[in-house]
Every structure is written in structure tokens, then in C-alpha cells.
Scaffold this active site. Structure first.
Site, PDB file in Angstrom:
ATOM      1  N   SER A  69      45.619  40.159  51.226  1.00 22.04           N
ATOM      2  CA  SER A  69      46.343  41.418  51.401  1.00 22.04           C
ATOM      3  C   SER A  69      45.334  42.484  51.832  1.00 22.04           C
ATOM      4  O   SER A  69      45.004  43.399  51.099  1.00 22.04           O
ATOM      5  CB  SER A  69      47.041  41.819  50.097  1.00 22.04           C
TER       6      SER A  69
ATOM      7  N   HIS B  54      49.747  36.230  47.320  1.00 24.80           N
ATOM      8  CA  HIS B  54      48.867  35.249  46.658  1.00 24.80           C
ATOM      9  C   HIS B  54      49.606  34.050  46.089  1.00 24.80           C
ATOM     10  O   HIS B  54      48.999  33.199  45.445  1.00 24.80           O
ATOM     11  CB  HIS B  54      48.069  35.920  45.530  1.00 24.80           C
TER      12      HIS B  54
ATOM     13  N   GLU C 253      49.836  41.298  41.360  1.00 29.56           N
ATOM     14  CA  GLU C 253      48.958  40.935  40.239  1.00 29.56           C
ATOM     15  C   GLU C 253      49.430  41.540  38.917  1.00 29.56           C
ATOM     16  O   GLU C 253      49.722  42.734  38.848  1.00 29.56           O
ATOM     17  CB  GLU C 253      47.523  41.422  40.508  1.00 29.56           C
TER      18      GLU C 253
ATOM     19  N   GLU D 201      44.631  33.343  42.805  1.00 31.04           N
ATOM     20  CA  GLU D 201      43.638  33.897  41.888  1.00 31.04           C
ATOM     21  C   GLU D 201      43.703  33.230  40.510  1.00 31.04           C
ATOM     22  O   GLU D 201      43.205  33.771  39.517  1.00 31.04           O
ATOM     23  CB  GLU D 201      43.800  35.421  41.799  1.00 31.04           C
TER      24      GLU D 201
ATOM     25  N   ASP E  36      43.028  50.959  46.296  1.00 27.24           N
ATOM     26  CA  ASP E  36      42.379  49.783  46.907  1.00 27.24           C
ATOM     27  C   ASP E  36      42.506  49.891  48.423  1.00 27.24           C
ATOM     28  O   ASP E  36      41.623  50.432  49.090  1.00 27.24           O
ATOM     29  CB  ASP E  36      43.017  48.510  46.339  1.00 27.24           C
TER      30      ASP E  36
ATOM     31  N   HIS F 140      36.892  41.104  42.900  1.00 26.29           N
ATOM     32  CA  HIS F 140      36.758  39.930  43.764  1.00 26.29           C
ATOM     33  C   HIS F 140      37.752  40.046  44.917  1.00 26.29           C
ATOM     34  O   HIS F 140      38.485  41.033  45.017  1.00 26.29           O
ATOM     35  CB  HIS F 140      37.045  38.662  42.947  1.00 26.29           C
TER      36      HIS F 140
ATOM     37  N   LYS G 281      37.841  42.990  37.904  1.00 30.83           N
ATOM     38  CA  LYS G 281      38.853  41.937  37.967  1.00 30.83           C
ATOM     39  C   LYS G 281      38.314  40.792  38.808  1.00 30.83           C
ATOM     40  O   LYS G 281      37.749  41.000  39.876  1.00 30.83           O
ATOM     41  CB  LYS G 281      40.190  42.461  38.502  1.00 30.83           C
TER      42      LYS G 281
HETATM   43  P1  PGA Z   1      43.058  40.501  48.445  1.00 34.68           P
HETATM   44  O1  PGA Z   1      43.757  40.969  47.108  1.00 34.68           O
HETATM   45  O2  PGA Z   1      41.681  40.033  48.127  1.00 34.68           O
HETATM   46  O3  PGA Z   1      43.963  39.407  48.938  1.00 34.68           O
HETATM   47  O4  PGA Z   1      43.044  41.697  49.361  1.00 34.68           O
HETATM   48  C1  PGA Z   1      43.094  41.668  46.102  1.00 34.68           C
HETATM   49  C2  PGA Z   1      43.701  43.024  45.822  1.00 34.68           C
HETATM   50  O5  PGA Z   1      44.648  43.454  46.494  1.00 34.68           O
HETATM   51  O6  PGA Z   1      43.219  43.718  44.941  1.00 34.68           O
HETATM   52 ZN    ZN Z   2      44.576  45.547  45.245  1.00 36.41          ZN
END
Ligand code: PGA
Ligand code: ZN
Length: 436
Positions: free
Chosen positions: A39, A160, A169, A212, A318, A371, A394
């Protein structure tokens, strides 16, 4: 000084090629492998992929490896820069050689692998552990180390996993533990308990894992996921001591007409930002949630700022920030959030990631190390989170080697600090202010 730098194409945890670098100095050979997201946001530095459909569906990284072996490596060696003193200058040299704003010419994957390996060489030259070296790079006071709260993603959705869940998540955060090792134990116990609950409710086939390492049962509404977590935490005996974090990663279901919570089901369920905000508020009221990441899309500044006005939890950017100091500055000015997610490969060098973290800290924010969903067993981020005293990180579920590698390294660090009688504490409930 650096004697040789060699890149090779290896695999990440999704079976996609990634860049590995071996950097040799008089102190040894230092290896780094770069991770890769699913993502991904539009403001991230660019990972260079070959685009040759005859190999790895176009995902090969042989060009990025060539750029290390033919351009970046030779120039870094020729510069004579010493990684023990000049990591920032090494990074700056590579940024100049690339010349683009987003590292798309030589590849952020090529540049980052050298930057990480150089940090390891720098630590060895100074005869210190990587986390001590990174603490020095980040100018964090090192009179006391802080072990992070491990936010473990035990239910996977979004990009994911293959279930209907739009939110990406659901994390468990043992803020009530006394040490990092105890935190890992509680999470592992809760994870095992959750497996039993998922199996009882949805059958054996539902205990398969997402990218994950979390379970991905056939659920769609976030309340179903949160109810599972609450039940697992209570049944494992950790009620009140393990809190919850969520990362909807909402950019991945943002469409022209709004946020589509049905994006994986073929049945659109579209909410506007106000409706989505209302859903979050209901969840925050009902469940012991302490962290909310990317509740809105990467360009939805207004929704972020409005939500942040009355948000009682940690609000993490993020895709919004992409570990980019300029995006952090913009977000500070707009009061868009109160925490920065730190992913080194979003920006592509170690020292730029540290500079972005410092910018976040100076605004009074927290920093949350992360990660990627495509990982390797490289455990660099474990040392980074201790070095920068971020107070939480995380790295997925307590399952799958590439996730567990980071938690195991952190347990090594905690043991090491205790054996050396260096002052160390577990961040616990004050994970947001560990640095300050
Ligand atoms: P990604 O997801 O590593 O697939 O971008 C992690 C996140 O969105 O925090
Ligand atoms: Zn994120």
C-alpha cells in the site's frame, strides 16, 4: 574507509526481488537488504524495477543492482568518505548522483541499501552497536535507552490479505508490560489465543496468514476485527494491559467519489470523509484504541486537520508524510496529525529519515518506526527504533521469520543493555513521549 560495495538481487517475503548490498571495509563486511510496500503512497521515493515482463512479472531489480555496482558504489568508494563520521555526506553524495527529486533515476532501493550497510560499517568502525551509532546520528541523549512498545499486526486486511476487510491492520500494543521481553510474551500469548478463537468461529481454513503474519478471517466490518482482538486479549489474561492500534491505510480504498469500504468485495460501500471520521469516532469510543494511522487519504489534508482537532489518540501520518521532511513541515503547519510513521525506504536514505524524525520531534510529535509488508530478515529497524528512542514500532505479527527477526533483535538489545548495566526502560504507556 570503504573497500568494496557489491549489490545482488535477492527475494523479499512476498517472493519479489529486492536489493542486497555487501559493503566491505577494514572492519568487516556489512550487509543490508531493502524492504518494499504494497500500500505505497504517491509521495514515496521510487524503487527502481526493471519492467521486463519476461522476468519476475517485471519486478526484477537488476538495473538497481547495476546502479550500485557501476555508479553509486564506485563513486562512494572514490570519495574516501568514512561511514563512521560521514554517513550524512555519503547519503548526500548519492542523492546528488541520482539528481532527481524522488530517487527515480538510480533507485531508492539502490541508494538505501548502501546507506544502511554504511551505517553498519560506521558502527563497527566506532566499535559500537548499531543502535548506539544511530543514537549518535540522531543526536538522541543516550544516558537512558528506551525499549519500544511492539505494536503487532495480528489481523490483516486491506492490500495485505484476501479477506473482505478494507482496513489493513489491527495491532495489539502491550503498554502495561514491564519489559520488552514481557511485551513480546503477552503478544505471542494473545496471538496464539486469537488463533483458537478464529478457528472456532470461522474454521481451520481461516487461520491462514496475511502478508504481515496476522490472521485474515472472512470478516468485513472493523467491529468484527476489534471484537476478536478484545476477546483474545481477555482470554489470554491481559485485559486492560494490552491496547489496540489500527491502520486502515485508507489511501488504498480512496476513490474519486470517496472511501470505498467494499473495495475488495465488488459491492461498493462508499463513505465521505465526514462519515468515515464518524465511524472512527465510534470505534475510538467503544474500544481501547490508542493509535490511529492514515485514517484518511494522502491528499485529504482537511479531513486530517479536522479530525486532529478533537482526537484523543495518537494520529499517525504514513502515506500522508512518506517520511519526507517537507511533508512533515506542511503537516505541522496544517495541524494534520501528531505522529510520523518512519519507513526508511519511503525516503531512501538513513540520514534523511532521521532528519524527518527530528523535525517531527521538534514539533512535539511522536515517531512510530515501521517495517514494510514486503520484508526481509534484515533487522535494521530494531536498532533504529532504539537509537531514536521512538518508544514504539510495528513489525507485524509474532510470526513469520522476517517479522520476528526485528522482535528477536530487540530482545537481544534489551539483554545487552541490561548485561552492560546501561540504564534502560520499557516505554509502556508513555510510548508517545519516550523521546521527549
Ligand atoms: P505497506 O504497508 O508496507 O504495504 O505500505 C504498511 C503500512 O501501510 O503501514
Ligand atoms: Zn500505514
Amino acid at each position: 574507509a570503504i573497500q568494496s560495495i557489491r549489490a545482488s538481487q535477492r527475494l523479499d517475503s512476498r517472493g519479489k526481488p529486492t536489493v542486497q548490498v555487501d559493503l566491505k571495509s577494514s572492519h568487516g563486511t556489512f550487509r543490508a537488504l531493502v524492504p518494499s510496500g504494497a500500500s505505497k503512497g504517491d509521495y514515496e521515493a521510487v524503487e527502481l524495477r526493471d519492467g521486463d515482463p519476461s522476468a519476475f512479472q517485471g519486478n526484477g531489480v537488476t538495473k538497481a543492482c547495476d546502479n550500485v555496482n557501476r555508479i553509486l558504489g564506485p563513486k562512494v568508494i572514490e570519495s574516501g568518505l568514512d561511514p563512521a563520521r560521514d554517513l550524512k555526506k555519503i547519503d548526500e553524495l548519492m542523492i546528488r548522483l541520482d539528481g532527481s527529486a524522488d530517487k527515480s533515476k538510480l533507485g531508492a532501493n539502490a541508494i538505501l541499501a548502501i546507506s544502511m550497510a554504511a551505517a553498519r560499517a560506521g558502527a563497527a568502525a566506532q566499535a559500537v552497536e548499531l543502535y548506539e551509532f544511530l543514537a549518535g546520528e540522531g543526536a538522541s541523549p543516550v544516558n537512558e535507552y528506551v525499549m519500544p512498545v511492539p505494536f503487532m499486526n495480528v489481523l490483516n486486511g486491506g492490500d495485505h490479505s484476501g479477506n473482505p476487510m478494507a482496513f489493513q491492520e489491527f495491532m495489539i500494543a502491550p503498554t502495561g508490560a514491564a519489559s520488552f521481553a514481557e511485551a513480546v510474551q503477552w503478544n505471542a500469548e494473545t496471538y496464539a489465543t486469537l488463533k483458537g478463537i478464529v478457528q472456532d468461529k470461522y474454521g481451520m481454513a481461516a487461520t491462514g496468514l496475511g502478508d504481515e503474519g496476522g490472521f485474515a478471517p472472512p470478516i468485513g466490518h472493523p467491529e468484527e476485527a476489534l471484537d476478536l482482538l478484545v476477546a483474545a486479549i481477555a482470554k489470554a489474561g491481559h485485559e486492560g494491559k494490552i491496547k489496540i492500534g489500527i491502520d486502515p491505510a485508507s489511501q488504498s480504498f480512496f476513490q474519486k467519489d470517496g472511501y470505498n469500504l467494499g473495495f475488495k468485495t465488488g459491492k461498493p460501500n462508499i463513505l465521505d470523509a465526514a462519515e468515515l471520521g464518524e465511524l472512527y469516532r465510534q470505534l475510538l469510543d467503544k474500544y481501547p484504541i490508542v493509535l490511529l494511522e492514515d485514517p484518511f487519504g494522502q491528499d485529504d489534508w482537511d479531513a486530517f486537520s479536522k479530525f486532529n482537532e478533537s482526537c484523543g489518540v495518537e494520529l499517525v501520518g504514513d502515506d500522508l508524510l512518506a517520511t519526507n521532511i517537507n511533508r512533515v513541515k506542511e503537516a505541522v503547519q496544517k495541524h494534520a496529525c501528531n505522529s510520523m510513521l518512519l519507513k526508511v525506504n519511503q525516503i531512501g536514505t538513513v540520514t534523511e529519515a532521521i532528519a524527518a524524525a527530528q523535525e517531527a520531534y521538534s514539533a512535539g510529535w511522536s515517531v512510530f518506526v515501521s517495517h514494510r509488508s514486503g520484508e526481509t530478515t534484515d533487522d535494521f529497524i530494531a536498532d533504529l527504533t532504539v537509537g531514536l528512542r521512538t518508544g514504539h514500532l510495528k513489525s507485524g505479527a509474532p510470526a513469520r521469520g522476517e517479522r520476528v527477526a526485528k522482535y528477536n533483535r530487540l530482545m537481544d538489545i534489551e539483554d545487552d543493555l541490561q548485561l552492560r548495566k546501561v540504564s534502560v526502560r520499557y516505554a509502556g504507556a508513555s510510548f508517545r513521549s519516550a523521546h521527549h
